[in-house]
Enzyme design. Sequence first.
Site, mmCIF file in Angstrom:
data_model
loop_
_atom_site.group_PDB
_atom_site.id
_atom_site.type_symbol
_atom_site.label_atom_id
_atom_site.label_comp_id
_atom_site.label_asym_id
_atom_site.label_seq_id
_atom_site.Cartn_x
_atom_site.Cartn_y
_atom_site.Cartn_z
ATOM 1 C CB SER A 47 -0.920 0.011 1.221
ATOM 2 O OG SER A 47 -0.153 -0.005 2.401
ATOM 3 C CB SER A 105 6.393 6.300 9.412
ATOM 4 O OG SER A 105 6.306 7.704 9.293
ATOM 5 C CE LYS A 106 3.500 2.435 4.315
ATOM 6 N NZ LYS A 106 2.285 1.676 4.427
ATOM 7 N NE ARG A 107 4.771 10.736 10.226
ATOM 8 C CZ ARG A 107 5.316 10.965 11.410
ATOM 9 N NH1 ARG A 107 5.582 12.177 11.789
ATOM 10 N NH2 ARG A 107 5.605 9.966 12.216
ATOM 11 C CG HIS A 108 11.048 9.997 7.859
ATOM 12 N ND1 HIS A 108 10.044 9.912 8.779
ATOM 13 C CD2 HIS A 108 12.047 10.691 8.469
ATOM 14 C CE1 HIS A 108 10.422 10.522 9.903
ATOM 15 N NE2 HIS A 108 11.614 11.003 9.741
#
Length: 322
Positions: free
Chosen positions: A14, A254-257
């Site tokens: 995802s 996380s996906k933020r990085h």
Amino acid sequence: MAAAVRGRFAPTPSGLMHVGNLFAALAAWLHVRREGGVFVLRMEDIDKPRSRPHFAEQILDDLRWFGIDWDEGPDVGGPYGPYVQSERLDRYEAALDKLLRDGRLYPCFCSRAELLSAPSAPHGLASEGPAYPGTCRGLSEEERSRRAQKKTPSLRFRIPENEGAVFDDAVFGRVAFPPGAGGDFIVRRADGIFAYQLAVVVDDADMRITDVVRGADLLDSTPRQLWLYEALGLTPPRFAHVPLVADENGERLSKRHRALAAAKLREAGMPPERLAGAIAHAAGWIDRPEPVRPAELIPRFRWSLVPKEPVRLSADIFRPYL
Ligand code: GLU
């Protein structure tokens, strides 16, 4: 003779795979390779609306680039396939039928808003929010059919009332959850999608997985899975939960990085050995952050060398590639 070790990596396509996912994959792979076992790759795309085929392809490419290989998986097949969850729905359906026949499930009509506003019961799961307070547990048959005319329910697993869950984790040692931990949980959502908890248990059992190695964010999903193993009459695997990877401030990668996604670093020309060296050094497996190939780490891998605390990676290592 003890059964051969069978381990797996089970990513959800995802989003882009980040360095924390790679660390979990690396630990799972090193353990299997050190034991001379079989490594399985399984694509966990059960939540179809959130999954994308191009992420699945990218994850395979990232793993190959990094130096992790697998013996069974979506691309190479194997005796326990298919290795893609969206192709295994009949298996989940069969498990669900058994749980229904045995009276382990009940329909739940609660909306998200209702659940969020309900006073939270104790022992919620960090990974999934407050424990379900049991609102729909005791509805009469009459009430259930009345409500089912207006709304498709989700199905919840009735967890044992007086039984906690205890297991020996290869990293965290003995882990105990009290009775009621997390509350009754969903095994099939109202939109018909099977929940991760059910799919992962059916798959790990079907694929004869002996050793589940994954991120510590899933530690508190384990009691749910142990209760499902029991209800389905299946033997649970051993578990090892590896720490998450954080930046130097202790903030989870996380996906933020986004820039720290494996695919981005690969495109930016970061040599995989440099990344592996940085991860292995941060985990305390090598003395200096020198380039290393994952295969070179096999002989020195031990569970006693895997820390419980988040592994902190300094951003310096990535700077030339950002
Ligand atoms: N598919 C899950 C994830 O990507 C991992 C499931 C597991 O390892 O049990 O977070």
